[in-house]
Structure formats: structure tokens, C-alpha cells
Write an enzyme that holds these catalytic residues in place. Structure first.
Site, mmCIF file in Angstrom:
data_model
loop_
_atom_site.group_PDB
_atom_site.id
_atom_site.type_symbol
_atom_site.label_atom_id
_atom_site.label_comp_id
_atom_site.label_asym_id
_atom_site.label_seq_id
_atom_site.Cartn_x
_atom_site.Cartn_y
_atom_site.Cartn_z
ATOM 1 N N ASP A 75 -17.675 -46.221 -67.135
ATOM 2 C CA ASP A 75 -18.968 -46.905 -67.191
ATOM 3 C C ASP A 75 -18.945 -48.282 -66.516
ATOM 4 O O ASP A 75 -19.990 -48.908 -66.362
ATOM 5 C CB ASP A 75 -19.494 -47.013 -68.639
ATOM 6 C CG ASP A 75 -18.472 -47.543 -69.637
ATOM 7 O OD1 ASP A 75 -17.290 -47.154 -69.549
ATOM 8 O OD2 ASP A 75 -18.857 -48.340 -70.509
ATOM 9 N N HIS A 79 -8.847 -54.459 -75.387
ATOM 10 C CA HIS A 79 -9.697 -53.260 -75.362
ATOM 11 C C HIS A 79 -8.887 -51.958 -75.335
ATOM 12 O O HIS A 79 -9.437 -50.896 -75.054
ATOM 13 C CB HIS A 79 -10.617 -53.352 -74.142
ATOM 14 C CG HIS A 79 -11.672 -52.289 -74.070
ATOM 15 N ND1 HIS A 79 -12.583 -52.068 -75.089
ATOM 16 C CD2 HIS A 79 -11.972 -51.372 -73.105
ATOM 17 C CE1 HIS A 79 -13.387 -51.058 -74.729
ATOM 18 N NE2 HIS A 79 -13.033 -50.619 -73.543
ATOM 19 N N HIS A 126 -12.478 -47.978 -67.311
ATOM 20 C CA HIS A 126 -13.343 -46.965 -67.924
ATOM 21 C C HIS A 126 -14.539 -46.730 -67.008
ATOM 22 O O HIS A 126 -15.083 -47.674 -66.417
ATOM 23 C CB HIS A 126 -13.813 -47.414 -69.319
ATOM 24 C CG HIS A 126 -12.748 -47.245 -70.368
ATOM 25 N ND1 HIS A 126 -12.671 -48.005 -71.504
ATOM 26 C CD2 HIS A 126 -11.694 -46.379 -70.436
ATOM 27 C CE1 HIS A 126 -11.639 -47.623 -72.244
ATOM 28 N NE2 HIS A 126 -11.033 -46.642 -71.613
#
Lengths: 302, 302
Positions: free
Chosen positions: A65, A137, A63
Site C-alpha cells: 500500500d 512496524h 508493504h
């Protein structure tokens, strides 16, 4: 070891919390866990001079970020004239991401190795090892443990002197674990050296639900850095999005007998630390909430 | 127009200068010129609320320091729930860059249009137009001009009153450029309205040598934002790397009869503005050196 929290926000940054990054410095070597956008600015602000140093970067998952600062970091290392190899470790898919991006930002002045890792041992030297385990996740996500090897025991000069061993080469041999002979007597290291001392162990587990792999990986860690995007008021949101609550992180820390817990990847909804800190401390006292700029010094275990 | 300098460094940022970004706000619409790493943090710091607003982003070229913040910005717009279309303009190659990257960061909640531009008119509305021209930087690079249309002239109420025209609908018609009849007389707009007033013109030309295209594009601009990576002490370095000196930027500004020059893309070697400012002011007085956080208000021309 010196641990610097450079970015402590969840996916949506704020004016005070930037995207994820933790840097561990150990004997001139750097271990970076995730590399959110702006990491190079934080390194400049905190005067963390990684540019020409041995460095390992561990990316938990793909991801944005968690890797958005990688390419600026590599571009600036290039401009700084780095020659040292840079090692990057991450879940499957990280090589593809690199192939499409890194050629856009980098001169070829330093070698770059990108490792797609499975759970297990991912790096080992004579001084430490790094293990990875599966996070929970929704996409392939890794948690990491940096584990120093046992250090030799404490040397007691007074005992050596009492045994009539003169200071010098013989002390060195005993400290190094060797048996010596002196005036017809045999002296073994355990007569003057204490038991081996455990190295430090740091675990980094963010963007994940608590799970049994992370609990096992965290056993007896000196420091656990764990996801606490939410409080238990948002339990169902934590479950839906593959994150943890402060309560869950503290429960795992307690069960794994860690020494110290630091909560990070904090949702922008929390304007202060209070809710998360209180919730964690109820279960596990040595808990705190990270902030951008937090620096910890972990002394060696005795 | 409100112009905010969010990043003013050359390729290597410093603690005070980040990678390139300038934002122009005009009647609730946003024009962003380049989008260096950390742009989303600067937007938060400066409370520039672009998230749900009409926005056009112009990327001068595909070196990392000019687009590294684009993907974080798009990711955060996604998380904010943006629905407005986002328009991105840049040189050939920008679509390929996007195809490989944008799918990694974005949910599909808002439309995204990416335009590969050639020199000439690249955007036109009833209120303004944007022109591009070629920069000189070794790879395809564009400079941009945002040009407002002429505004209608100033209305003089005292003249209208003197002509016996009552305040109300008839004033509105004259202001809108229409001829009216009153008590058998014909009144034309030029009797009560001044000449049309020029709109504002802003030119953005960075990562480039000065060239004739940029000089033409800058003619009579209210504001020229120009590359001044170097001073004339580094003339040969400027030529080698496709950048400009403060002296060259000021010379172009003077020849193009611009009103005001702002120097940006400042090399990390300059700890203070002094050298570059002095060098530019010698040639063209209304020059200044940008800094991160500089905000200008350009009032409409009268």
C-alpha cells in the site's frame, strides 16, 4: 511549501480514502512521501504536474500500500517523455523490488536512481536536507524529515536609510551578510538585518508505533504527519500491527513541540473524523485528520 | 450478464479514463478482463463485490497498463479474508511476473492459480467456455471469448395443456428433454418445447491490430469489445504501435456479424467520443464508445 494529501487510508482503501501518498512542492521541486496505488490519477485530478520536474520519492517501507503506485507513475513519466532524473529513497530491499519491476514498465528515456537508506542524513543540498530515522512496524520502516536551512534575516530598509546608505548595491551586500564601508564608516549586516530565520521542517512518520527516534526527529517541526490508524479504543490492535492511535500521535506531537499535527493512514472503520480528531485535540490542540485532497500552504517562518 | 467498464483509457490515463478493466458478472461469478491500476477503487465505487466470489481474471498481455491493479486487488482480497480460489489467465510470462510480485502483497489465505495460456480453449464448465486467440501487438497478446452453452428451448404451457398433460412432474421431464408416456400416448419434448436457444457470447480484444483470428473468434458475438485507440487519421500510428482505429474495429465487427460493438482503450488525445463514434457508425451502426462506469445488461437470447 505546498503539501497535498493524495491518499490517506490504511492498507484497505475506501471510496473516499486511497492508499498512502503525500506530495510536498517547494520552489518547483517535488518531494513525494509514499506512492500508493492510483497516485498518478490523483496527480491528474489535482493538476500536480510532476512529470518533467525534479522529484524525490521517499518510500517508508515495502508493504504494497506504500509503493503500488510507483510503477504506474514511472510508466506515465516514460510516456510523457520525461528526461529529468527521478530519485527514489527507501529501506533496504527497495533495489531488489525495483530490479524485478521497473524493467516491466519503463522505457529508458530518463535516469532513475534508487537509494537504499539507513537512518541519518539521506539527502542534502544548499537549501535543505532530508533525514531518516527508524520506524517501528515489524519490517524495516523509515520516517523522514524534510528540513530547510536557515534563511538570512529580514532586511530593514528604514534602518539602512537612517544610516545614510543609498538603495542599491550596498543594500544587496548587507543583505548577503557582508560588512561595508561608506564615507569612512563601517556598517555591519546586523545593523540593518534581523537574525537568521529558521527554515520549515516537515516530518512524515506513518506505519509505525510512536518511538523515541521519531520524537527526536520531530523536535520543533512545523508540521508532523503521523500514523493514526486507530483510536485508543483499539490500543492493543495498534501495538500488534505496528501502528499508532490518535492519542499516541498527539502525545508525541506535544512532547516534540511541533506546531501542527496531521493524522493520516486512517483505518476504514472510521466513517467520520470525529473520534480521532477529538482524541488528538484533547492532548494537542493543533491536530487535524487528513483527507484525500487536503492541501496545506506552509508560509516561510519569519 | 452484466458488463461493467471500469477503465477505458489507452496507456496514458486521464482524469476521466483509467487504465483497462472490464468486469462481466454472470450468476454470481466474475470474469475480469485486464486489471489496470486502480481497479480495486473502481470496484468499491461501483459496489462490485468480487472479494469473496468465484473469479477469473484474464490478462491480455504483460504491458503495465493491463495488470497494474492486480496486486492491489489481491492485497485487498487478502485483507478481506478471501478463501475462494482466484484464477488468473494470461500469456506466457505471467507466472514469472507473479512469482516476483505476488509474494510481496499476499497473505496465504486463499489459493491462487495462474495459467499461462495458448490460443484455444482455456476454460470450460458445464455452463460456458472461454476461448483465446492471438492478438497482434508486438508482444504475446491474447483476445478472449466468453461463450455460454446453448440453453434448453422455451417451454409452452399452453401446448402441454392442449395435449392433456397435467402441470407437475411431467412438465419438468419434458422441459428437461425427456420423452414421456401418458394414457398410452408418447409425448416427445419437441411437441411442447421450442428449439434450443443460443447462449451469449462476449469477445474482448484490445491492444491489438484487427486480425483474422479475432474476426473468427468474434463470429456472431452478442458483444465485441475492441481496441480503438486511434481514429483513421492516425492509421500509421495504429499500425506502428499494434493498435486499431475505430474504422478498423467497426469493419471487423461488421464482417464477423456481431450484434453490438463497444470501442475502448481510447487515446488521451480524444476529449470527446464524437470522432471515434462517427467513424465506427459509418461502417457498423450498433457501435458505441466505452467510458469509465458504463454498465450494460445483456439479457439471455430468446
Amino acid at each position: 511549501m505546498k503539501i497535498s494529501f493524495l491518499g490517506t487510508s490504511a492498507a484497505r482503501p475506501t471510496t473516499t480514502r486511497w492508499l498512502s501518498c503525500v506530495v510536498v512542492q517547494r520552489r518547483g521541486e517535488f518531494f513525494m512521501f509514499d506512492c500508493g496505488e492510483g497516485t498518478q490519477y490523483r496527480l491528474l485530478q489535482k493538476k500536480i504536474r510532476i512529470w518533467h520536474r525534479p522529484a524525490h520519492i521517499f518510500i517508508s517501507h515495502l508493504h504494497y500500500d506504500h509503493w503500488g503506485g510507483l510503477f504506474g507513475l514511472i510508466a506515465s513519466m516514460s510516456l510523457e517523455g520525461r528526461q529529468q532524473c527521478l530519485q527514489i529513497y527507501g529501506p533496504p530491499g527497495i533495489r531488489t523490488l525495483f530490479l524485478s519491476l521497473v524493467k516491466l514498465v519503463r522505457k529508458e528515456n530518463f535516469p532513475l536512481e534508487v537509494w537504499e537508506c539507513s537512518p541519518g542524513l539521506i539527502l542534502e543540498t544548499t537549501e535543505y536536507r532530508v533525514l531518516a530515522c527508524k520506524g517501528t512496524h515489524g519490517i524495516p520502516t523509515l520516517a523522514f524529515a524534510l528540513i530547510e536551512n536557515m534563511r538570512s534575516g529580514k532586511f530593514y530598509p528604514d534602518r539602512a536609510t537612517a544610516l545614510g546608505i543609498p538603495k542599491g548595491t550596498l543594500w544587496g551586500k548587507l543583505q548577503a551578510g557582508k560588512t561595508i564601508q561608506i564615507e569612512g564608516r563601517t556598517i555591519t549586516p546586523d545593523q540593518v538585518v534581523g537574525p537568521p530565520r529558521p527554515g520549515l521542517k516537515i516530518v512524515y512518520a506513518i506505519d509505525t508505533r510512536p518511538n523515541k527516534h521519531i520524537k527526536e526527529l520531530s523536535a520543533n517541526a512545523d508540521l508532523l504527519i503521523h500514523d493514526a490508524t486507530f483510536s485508543r479504543m483499539q490500543q492493543s490492535r495498534a501495538e500488534e500491527t505496528g501502528h499508532s492511535t490518535a492519542y499516541e500521535a498527539a502525545t508525541l506531537a506535544k512532547r516534540a513541540h511541533v506546531r501542527q499535527l496531521i493524522l493520516t493512514h486512517i483505518s476504514a472503520r472510521f466513517r467520520t473524523d470525529e473520534i480521532l480528531r477529538n482524541e488528538a485535540e484533547e492532548v494537542f490542540k493543533p491536530s487535524r485528520v487528513a483527507y484525500d485532497g487536503l492541501t496545506l500552504l506552509l508560509p516561510p517562518n519569519e
